[in-house]
Design an enzyme around this catalytic site. Structure first.
Site, PDB file in Angstrom:
ATOM      1  N   GLY A   1      54.805  45.577  37.338  1.00  0.00           N
ATOM      2  CA  GLY A   1      54.449  44.299  37.958  1.00  0.00           C
ATOM      3  C   GLY A   1      54.182  44.375  39.449  1.00  0.00           C
ATOM      4  O   GLY A   1      53.990  43.349  40.096  1.00  0.00           O
TER       5      GLY A   1
ATOM      6  N   GLN B   1      51.545  45.960  40.683  1.00  0.00           N
ATOM      7  CA  GLN B   1      50.093  45.964  40.927  1.00  0.00           C
ATOM      8  C   GLN B   1      49.678  44.590  41.457  1.00  0.00           C
ATOM      9  O   GLN B   1      50.308  43.585  41.129  1.00  0.00           O
ATOM     10  CB  GLN B   1      49.312  46.337  39.643  1.00  0.00           C
ATOM     11  CG  GLN B   1      49.274  45.302  38.532  1.00  0.00           C
ATOM     12  CD  GLN B   1      50.428  45.410  37.552  1.00  0.00           C
ATOM     13  OE1 GLN B   1      51.540  45.755  37.935  1.00  0.00           O
ATOM     14  NE2 GLN B   1      50.186  45.081  36.293  1.00  0.00           N
TER      15      GLN B   1
ATOM     16  N   TYR C   1      32.785  48.461  30.698  1.00  0.00           N
ATOM     17  CA  TYR C   1      32.545  47.295  31.559  1.00  0.00           C
ATOM     18  C   TYR C   1      32.140  47.731  32.964  1.00  0.00           C
ATOM     19  O   TYR C   1      31.123  47.288  33.498  1.00  0.00           O
ATOM     20  CB  TYR C   1      33.815  46.443  31.606  1.00  0.00           C
ATOM     21  CG  TYR C   1      33.681  45.169  32.403  1.00  0.00           C
ATOM     22  CD1 TYR C   1      32.887  44.119  31.955  1.00  0.00           C
ATOM     23  CD2 TYR C   1      34.372  45.003  33.606  1.00  0.00           C
ATOM     24  CE1 TYR C   1      32.771  42.936  32.688  1.00  0.00           C
ATOM     25  CE2 TYR C   1      34.275  43.823  34.335  1.00  0.00           C
ATOM     26  CZ  TYR C   1      33.474  42.790  33.866  1.00  0.00           C
ATOM     27  OH  TYR C   1      33.376  41.626  34.597  1.00  0.00           O
TER      28      TYR C   1
ATOM     29  N   VAL D   1      45.533  37.748  32.755  1.00  0.00           N
ATOM     30  CA  VAL D   1      46.914  37.517  33.160  1.00  0.00           C
ATOM     31  C   VAL D   1      47.208  36.030  33.370  1.00  0.00           C
ATOM     32  O   VAL D   1      48.278  35.555  32.968  1.00  0.00           O
ATOM     33  CB  VAL D   1      47.280  38.374  34.394  1.00  0.00           C
ATOM     34  CG1 VAL D   1      46.549  37.923  35.656  1.00  0.00           C
ATOM     35  CG2 VAL D   1      48.778  38.385  34.604  1.00  0.00           C
ATOM     36  N   VAL D   2      46.284  35.286  33.964  1.00  0.00           N
ATOM     37  CA  VAL D   2      46.570  33.863  34.206  1.00  0.00           C
ATOM     38  C   VAL D   2      46.644  33.116  32.875  1.00  0.00           C
ATOM     39  O   VAL D   2      47.582  32.346  32.628  1.00  0.00           O
ATOM     40  CB  VAL D   2      45.517  33.230  35.151  1.00  0.00           C
ATOM     41  CG1 VAL D   2      45.694  31.721  35.215  1.00  0.00           C
ATOM     42  CG2 VAL D   2      45.623  33.838  36.555  1.00  0.00           C
ATOM     43  N   SER D   3      45.684  33.354  31.966  1.00  0.00           N
ATOM     44  CA  SER D   3      45.729  32.667  30.665  1.00  0.00           C
ATOM     45  C   SER D   3      46.982  33.069  29.896  1.00  0.00           C
ATOM     46  O   SER D   3      47.640  32.211  29.302  1.00  0.00           O
ATOM     47  CB  SER D   3      44.502  32.976  29.808  1.00  0.00           C
ATOM     48  OG  SER D   3      43.492  33.573  30.518  1.00  0.00           O
TER      49      SER D   3
ATOM     50  N   GLN E   1      45.615  47.909  42.925  1.00  0.00           N
ATOM     51  CA  GLN E   1      45.508  46.891  43.977  1.00  0.00           C
ATOM     52  C   GLN E   1      44.085  46.356  44.008  1.00  0.00           C
ATOM     53  O   GLN E   1      43.140  47.067  43.674  1.00  0.00           O
ATOM     54  CB  GLN E   1      45.879  47.491  45.333  1.00  0.00           C
ATOM     55  CG  GLN E   1      45.075  48.738  45.655  1.00  0.00           C
ATOM     56  CD  GLN E   1      45.468  49.384  46.968  1.00  0.00           C
ATOM     57  OE1 GLN E   1      46.333  48.901  47.685  1.00  0.00           O
ATOM     58  NE2 GLN E   1      44.811  50.481  47.314  1.00  0.00           N
TER      59      GLN E   1
HETATM   60  P1  NAD Z   1      33.043  34.508  29.640  1.00  0.00           P
HETATM   61  O1  NAD Z   1      33.279  35.503  28.556  1.00  0.00           O
HETATM   62  O2  NAD Z   1      33.720  33.210  29.572  1.00  0.00           O
HETATM   63  O3  NAD Z   1      31.485  34.234  29.807  1.00  0.00           O
HETATM   64  C1  NAD Z   1      30.476  35.162  29.468  1.00  0.00           C
HETATM   65  C2  NAD Z   1      29.418  34.446  28.652  1.00  0.00           C
HETATM   66  O4  NAD Z   1      28.366  35.380  28.343  1.00  0.00           O
HETATM   67  C3  NAD Z   1      29.950  33.927  27.318  1.00  0.00           C
HETATM   68  O5  NAD Z   1      29.594  32.579  27.138  1.00  0.00           O
HETATM   69  C4  NAD Z   1      29.288  34.833  26.293  1.00  0.00           C
HETATM   70  O6  NAD Z   1      29.114  34.204  25.039  1.00  0.00           O
HETATM   71  C5  NAD Z   1      27.988  35.186  26.988  1.00  0.00           C
HETATM   72  N1  NAD Z   1      27.370  36.422  26.497  1.00  0.00           N
HETATM   73  C6  NAD Z   1      27.949  37.642  26.384  1.00  0.00           C
HETATM   74  N2  NAD Z   1      27.065  38.515  25.861  1.00  0.00           N
HETATM   75  C7  NAD Z   1      25.908  37.829  25.653  1.00  0.00           C
HETATM   76  C8  NAD Z   1      24.640  38.186  25.128  1.00  0.00           C
HETATM   77  N3  NAD Z   1      24.370  39.425  24.695  1.00  0.00           N
HETATM   78  N4  NAD Z   1      23.673  37.236  25.069  1.00  0.00           N
HETATM   79  C9  NAD Z   1      23.919  35.973  25.497  1.00  0.00           C
HETATM   80  N5  NAD Z   1      25.118  35.580  25.991  1.00  0.00           N
HETATM   81  C10 NAD Z   1      26.089  36.505  26.069  1.00  0.00           C
HETATM   82  O7  NAD Z   1      33.402  35.247  31.019  1.00  0.00           O
HETATM   83  P2  NAD Z   1      33.448  34.680  32.508  1.00  0.00           P
HETATM   84  O8  NAD Z   1      34.786  34.921  33.036  1.00  0.00           O
HETATM   85  O9  NAD Z   1      32.846  33.329  32.576  1.00  0.00           O
HETATM   86  O10 NAD Z   1      32.471  35.714  33.246  1.00  0.00           O
HETATM   87  C11 NAD Z   1      31.117  35.388  33.534  1.00  0.00           C
HETATM   88  C12 NAD Z   1      30.475  36.552  34.259  1.00  0.00           C
HETATM   89  O11 NAD Z   1      31.149  36.786  35.496  1.00  0.00           O
HETATM   90  C13 NAD Z   1      30.528  37.865  33.485  1.00  0.00           C
HETATM   91  O12 NAD Z   1      29.312  38.562  33.657  1.00  0.00           O
HETATM   92  C14 NAD Z   1      31.667  38.614  34.121  1.00  0.00           C
HETATM   93  O13 NAD Z   1      31.508  40.002  34.013  1.00  0.00           O
HETATM   94  C15 NAD Z   1      31.581  38.134  35.559  1.00  0.00           C
HETATM   95  N6  NAD Z   1      32.897  38.232  36.240  1.00  0.00           N
HETATM   96  C16 NAD Z   1      33.891  37.323  35.960  1.00  0.00           C
HETATM   97  C17 NAD Z   1      35.121  37.448  36.587  1.00  0.00           C
HETATM   98  C18 NAD Z   1      36.245  36.458  36.348  1.00  0.00           C
HETATM   99  O14 NAD Z   1      37.300  36.611  36.970  1.00  0.00           O
HETATM  100  N7  NAD Z   1      36.093  35.449  35.523  1.00  0.00           N
HETATM  101  C19 NAD Z   1      35.346  38.499  37.491  1.00  0.00           C
HETATM  102  C20 NAD Z   1      34.332  39.406  37.726  1.00  0.00           C
HETATM  103  C21 NAD Z   1      33.092  39.254  37.107  1.00  0.00           C
HETATM  104  N1  UDP Z   2      48.564  41.730  33.079  1.00  0.00           N
HETATM  105  C1  UDP Z   2      49.920  41.529  32.850  1.00  0.00           C
HETATM  106  N2  UDP Z   2      50.280  40.764  31.789  1.00  0.00           N
HETATM  107  C2  UDP Z   2      49.381  40.178  30.950  1.00  0.00           C
HETATM  108  C3  UDP Z   2      48.003  40.367  31.208  1.00  0.00           C
HETATM  109  C4  UDP Z   2      47.632  41.162  32.275  1.00  0.00           C
HETATM  110  O1  UDP Z   2      50.774  42.022  33.595  1.00  0.00           O
HETATM  111  O2  UDP Z   2      49.813  39.489  30.021  1.00  0.00           O
HETATM  112  C5  UDP Z   2      48.176  42.531  34.261  1.00  0.00           C
HETATM  113  C6  UDP Z   2      47.100  43.581  34.000  1.00  0.00           C
HETATM  114  O3  UDP Z   2      47.700  44.788  33.547  1.00  0.00           O
HETATM  115  C7  UDP Z   2      46.476  43.701  35.377  1.00  0.00           C
HETATM  116  C8  UDP Z   2      46.590  42.294  35.958  1.00  0.00           C
HETATM  117  O4  UDP Z   2      47.598  41.637  35.191  1.00  0.00           O
HETATM  118  O5  UDP Z   2      47.237  44.579  36.170  1.00  0.00           O
HETATM  119  C9  UDP Z   2      45.304  41.489  35.876  1.00  0.00           C
HETATM  120  O6  UDP Z   2      44.839  41.542  34.541  1.00  0.00           O
HETATM  121  P1  UDP Z   2      43.552  40.761  34.042  1.00  0.00           P
HETATM  122  O7  UDP Z   2      43.276  41.213  32.646  1.00  0.00           O
HETATM  123  O8  UDP Z   2      43.715  39.308  34.263  1.00  0.00           O
HETATM  124  O9  UDP Z   2      42.380  41.204  35.036  1.00  0.00           O
HETATM  125  P2  UDP Z   2      41.843  42.624  35.550  1.00  0.00           P
HETATM  126  O10 UDP Z   2      42.778  43.717  35.147  1.00  0.00           O
HETATM  127  O11 UDP Z   2      40.515  42.756  34.948  1.00  0.00           O
HETATM  128  O12 UDP Z   2      41.831  42.454  37.022  1.00  0.00           O
END
Ligand code: NAD
Ligand code: UDP
Length: 311
Positions: A207, A209, A145, A187-189, A274
């Site tokens: 916890g 981080q 990623y 983590v939120v979901s 962090q």
């Molecule tokens: P998400 O998984 O809900 O959305 C991603 C979408 O892209 C999905 O609908 C998926 O089906 C589509 N997709 C993936 N591969 C594809 C492909 N090859 N062709 C067509 N569609 C494709 O995730 P999200 O949280 O909505 O994230 C959206 C974007 O924002 C992503 O690029 C993610 O990396 C970036 N982002 C999100 C967060 C966050 O906190 N949600 C943080 C940092 C970056």
């Molecule tokens: N995390 C956790 N419990 C969970 C899911 C995630 O403690 O059930 C922690 C995870 O290890 C990370 C932080 O929560 O330190 C945020 O995780 P998330 O996957 O939401 O996002 P990211 O690591 O990509 O920032």
């Protein structure tokens, strides 16, 4: 504007489609549903300025008519999703981004790249400023990623320099809200669905981080401010309010009155210790800052998951 939104059926993409339509733009949503959901865009079916194109962006694509902007949100985004789809994640960040840049070039459109705070890896600079180059393990568990997004940024800047494509690069920090998938492992979901089911909340590691959580409406408003600006970025869009995972667990426990407590599980490797955005550039150049605090945003998110789980 006529906007192509790749990844438009995802969590952020579907909110972006809503916001573009609400201000009068037309939207072509391009998605292969690998991590997105038809439910996220069901309400847009039949909208006269909305079109769905079911397509994998790693295959070249044609969009008929005028395209003023191509917005690339297509990628598996939660750690659970990209662990399960490592090659697909690298392909969509490289081949997919290239195909979408070609689409923008063909239409003389601006190109918006959804990058991530993960380009900073496990950061040694805190809070993270855009000029920090990051601390990423190139072969680690998160590398598919992190490196895909770093490559996407590099390719986007290469198209800008070599072909003059106008670009906007946003670095998104942990965003949450309605339409997250209950099983996406974030983590939120996890915390909210565990609490609503009366299960213990799973904390990975001790916890301590930190993460900085941005409510989805704030994030999308930031996207539009960047899209409409003349800034190439990269620009951090996130909420600088920083919380440990213990603090988040306590807040979710209090707001849901969950009595099952907390359990500790192993910390995944390379989990950043962090994370907090420096948003000086977003404030100064876009006039953007977040307005929704964590308690308020969690309230909306808990309501969403309550009805999603009931349904
Ligand atoms: P998400 O998984 O809900 O959305 C991603 C979408 O892209 C999905 O609908 C998926 O089906 C589509 N997709 C993936 N591969 C594809 C492909 N090859 N062709 C067509 N569609 C494709 O995730 P999200 O949280 O909505 O994230 C959206 C974007 O924002 C992503 O690029 C993610 O990396 C970036 N982002 C999100 C967060 C966050 O906190 N949600 C943080 C940092 C970056
Ligand atoms: N995390 C956790 N419990 C969970 C899911 C995630 O403690 O059930 C922690 C995870 O290890 C990370 C932080 O929560 O330190 C945020 O995780 P998330 O996957 O939401 O996002 P990211 O690591 O990509 O920032």
């Amino acid at each position: 504007m006529h906007v192509a939104v790749a990844g438009g059926a995802g969590f952020l993409g579907s909110h972006l489609c809503d916001a573009l339509l609400a201000r009068g733009d037309s939207v072509v949503c391009i998605d292969n549903f690998v991590t997105g959901s038809a439910d996220n865009i069901e309400h847009l079916e039949g909208h006269d300025r909305f079109e769905l194109m079911k397509h994998d962006v790693t295959e070249p694509m044609v969009v008929d008519g005028v395209v003023d902007a191509v917005m690339n949100l297509a990628s598996p985004a939660s750690p659970k999703d990209y662990y399960e789809l490592p090659i697909e994640t690298l392909d969509v960040g490289s081949i997919g981004t290239r195909n979408l840049l070609e689409l923008a070039r063909h239409h003389d459109a601006r190109f918006f790249m959804a990058s991530t705070s993960e380009v900073y890896g496990d950061p040694s600079v805190h809070p993270q400023t855009e000029d920090y180059w990051g601390n990423v393990n190139p072969i680690g568990q998160r590398s598919m990623y992190d490196e895909a997004k770093r490559f996407s940024e590099a390719l986007t800047f290469a198209y800008h320099r070599a072909h003059g494509v106008p670009i906007r690069v946003v670095r998104i920090f942990n965003t949450y809200g309605p339409r997250m998938q209950p099983d996406d492992g974030r983590v939120v979901s996890n915390f909210v669905t565990q609490a609503l089911r009366g299960e213990p909340l799973t904390i990975y590691g001790d916890g301590t981080q930190t993460r900085s959580f941005c409510y989805v409406d704030d994030e999308i408003r930031g996207f539009l401010a960047l899209l409409d600006s003349d800034e190439t970025g990269p620009i951090n869009i996130g909420n600088p309010g920083e919380f440990t995972m213990l603090e988040l667990a306590e807040l979710v426990t209090e707001m849901t009155a969950n009595e099952a407590g907390i359990v500790f599980e192993p910390l995944p490797s390379d989990d950043p210790k962090q994370r907090k955005p420096d948003i000086t550039i977003a404030r100064d150049r876009l006039g953007w800052e977040p307005t929704v605090d964590l308690r308020t945003g969690l309230g909306h998110t808990i309501e969403f998951f309550r009805s999603a789980l009931a349904g």
